[in-house]
Design an enzyme around this catalytic site. Structure first.
Site, short mmCIF file in Angstrom:
data_model
loop_
_atom_site.label_atom_id
_atom_site.label_comp_id
_atom_site.label_asym_id
_atom_site.label_seq_id
_atom_site.Cartn_x
_atom_site.Cartn_y
_atom_site.Cartn_z
N ASP A 41 -26.46 52.18 62.57
CA ASP A 41 -26.33 50.96 63.36
C ASP A 41 -27.58 50.11 63.07
O ASP A 41 -28.51 50.59 62.40
CB ASP A 41 -26.24 51.30 64.86
CG ASP A 41 -26.08 50.05 65.73
OD1 ASP A 41 -25.39 49.10 65.30
OD2 ASP A 41 -26.66 50.01 66.83
N SER A 42 -27.61 48.91 63.61
CA SER A 42 -28.80 48.08 63.47
C SER A 42 -29.97 48.64 64.29
O SER A 42 -31.12 48.31 64.02
CB SER A 42 -28.50 46.66 63.95
OG SER A 42 -28.10 46.70 65.31
N CYS B 11 -21.33 50.70 64.29
CA CYS B 11 -21.77 49.31 64.40
C CYS B 11 -20.56 48.43 64.15
O CYS B 11 -19.92 48.52 63.10
CB CYS B 11 -22.86 49.04 63.35
SG CYS B 11 -23.34 47.33 63.20
N GLU C 176 -32.73 46.54 73.06
CA GLU C 176 -33.73 47.07 72.12
C GLU C 176 -35.14 47.00 72.73
O GLU C 176 -36.00 47.81 72.41
CB GLU C 176 -33.69 46.30 70.79
CG GLU C 176 -32.47 46.61 69.94
CD GLU C 176 -32.52 47.96 69.21
OE1 GLU C 176 -33.60 48.37 68.76
OE2 GLU C 176 -31.45 48.61 69.10
N CYS D 170 -19.65 46.21 71.00
CA CYS D 170 -20.94 46.40 70.34
C CYS D 170 -21.43 47.75 70.84
O CYS D 170 -21.38 48.00 72.06
CB CYS D 170 -21.91 45.29 70.72
SG CYS D 170 -23.63 45.66 70.25
N HIS E 116 -24.18 48.93 71.35
CA HIS E 116 -25.28 48.90 72.32
C HIS E 116 -24.76 48.82 73.76
O HIS E 116 -25.42 49.26 74.70
CB HIS E 116 -26.18 47.68 72.09
CG HIS E 116 -27.13 47.80 70.94
ND1 HIS E 116 -26.74 47.75 69.62
CD2 HIS E 116 -28.50 47.95 70.91
CE1 HIS E 116 -27.81 47.85 68.83
NE2 HIS E 116 -28.88 47.97 69.59
N1 DGL Z 1 -24.62 47.65 67.71
C1 DGL Z 1 -24.11 46.76 66.73
C2 DGL Z 1 -22.66 46.45 66.82
O1 DGL Z 1 -21.94 47.28 67.31
C3 DGL Z 1 -25.00 45.69 66.19
C4 DGL Z 1 -25.63 44.80 67.18
C5 DGL Z 1 -26.62 43.81 66.58
O2 DGL Z 1 -27.57 44.25 65.92
O3 DGL Z 1 -26.42 42.61 66.78
O4 DGL Z 1 -22.21 45.41 66.38
#
Ligand code: DGL
Length: 285
Positions: A12-13, A75, A157, A189, A191
């Protein structure tokens, strides 16, 4: 080279994909895991699709080159931009994405009448149209409302999982979904499941009927199980977490945000468009 004894590779990011690691770990504690957080580039959500596609393909290549038996794009925006290419490039190594799993889980969670499905996601995922496209392919009568939530990944984050700012943002992002009468909301997402308690609490005060929130993590674990790539035989499932950012900060985030304390945390870095593990790398291969 893919190894039958290798770890499952996920990326993931940032810390978001660890919500998938957490679900995988819960059910398969002995499965070896190799995770890469591309924190040198977080957030992905506002970057051009081509750039994210390049990151996602290079990270997939890295995870496979160190022996991953399967790669999980934990992600959404990577899944929206790079999944098909990665699959074609690395076949027969399984590469799975989050969007198919999330859509399946959302449709399973929606029972009565016309499905009214909300999608909370980053700007990039919303702009890709990946969710409405797949939802309409599988369920043409679905009414889909998307809301971009650009503030959430930077807040998560930075360590904020509650408090007045997060509550206000979550309420604001939920409001259009309440107005559209959504009964099911995809956390689009990886996150966002970290904010599930806040979303649920805010939804309580603005929805007439409380919606079902879909965290795709479990559906992704189910998909891995069906592919029979999971290892239940080894006694200890090493969990190795790499970041392209600062490993000390990452280790603290992992512990505080996800309660993960038994992982080996290390550093990876970008070099000429490729990912290279700096430390520790040997045991991952
Ligand atoms: N967690 C990621 C996703 O599911 C990326 C979020 C990001 O870095 O903007 O898209």
């Amino acid at each position: 080279m893919t190894s039958p004894a290798g770890p499952v590779g996920l990326f993931d990011s940032g810390v978001g994909g660890l919500t998938v690691v957490r679900a995988l770990r819960r059910e398969y504690p002995s499965q070896r895991i190799l995770y890469l957080a591309d924190q040198a580039h977080v957030p992905y959500g506002d970057r051009p699709a081509e750039e994210i596609r390049g990151f996602a393909l290079a990270i997939t290549q890295f995870l496979i080159s160190v022996g991953s038996r399967a790669v999980v794009m934990a992600c959404n925006i990577s899944s929206a931009t790079a999944l098909e290419t990665a699959r074609a490039r690395h076949w027969p190594t399984p590469v799975i994405g989050v969007i198919e799993a999330a859509v399946r889980a959302a449709l399973e969670a929606t029972h009565d009448g016309t499905p009214r499905i909300g999608v909370l996601a980053t700007r990039g995922t919303v702009a890709s149209g990946a969710y409405p496209r797949l939802l309409h392919r599988l369920c043409p009568e679905a009414v889909v409302t998307q809301v971009p939530c650009p503030d959430l990944v930077p807040l998560i984050e930075s360590g904020a999982l509650n408090g007045a700012t997060i509550q206000a943002r979550c309420r604001g992002y939920l409001r259009p979904l309440a107005e559209a009468g959504c009964t099911t909301i995809i956390l689009g997402c990886t996150h966002y499941p970290l904010l599930l308690p806040v979303f649920e609490e805010e939804a309580h005060s603005i929805f007439e009927t409380e919606p079902v929130f879909v965290d795709p993590a479990q559906a992704m674990v189910d998909e891995l199980r069906h592919m029979t790539v999971l290892d239940q035989s080894s006694p200890t499932g090493e969990m190795r977490l790499l970041t392209t950012g600062d490993p000390e900060i990452f280790e603290r985030q992992v512990r505080r945000l996800l309660g993960i304390t038994d992982a080996v945390v290390g550093k990876a870095q970008w070099e000429a468009g490729k990912v290279r593990a700096v430390s520790p790398v040997e045991a991952a291969s």
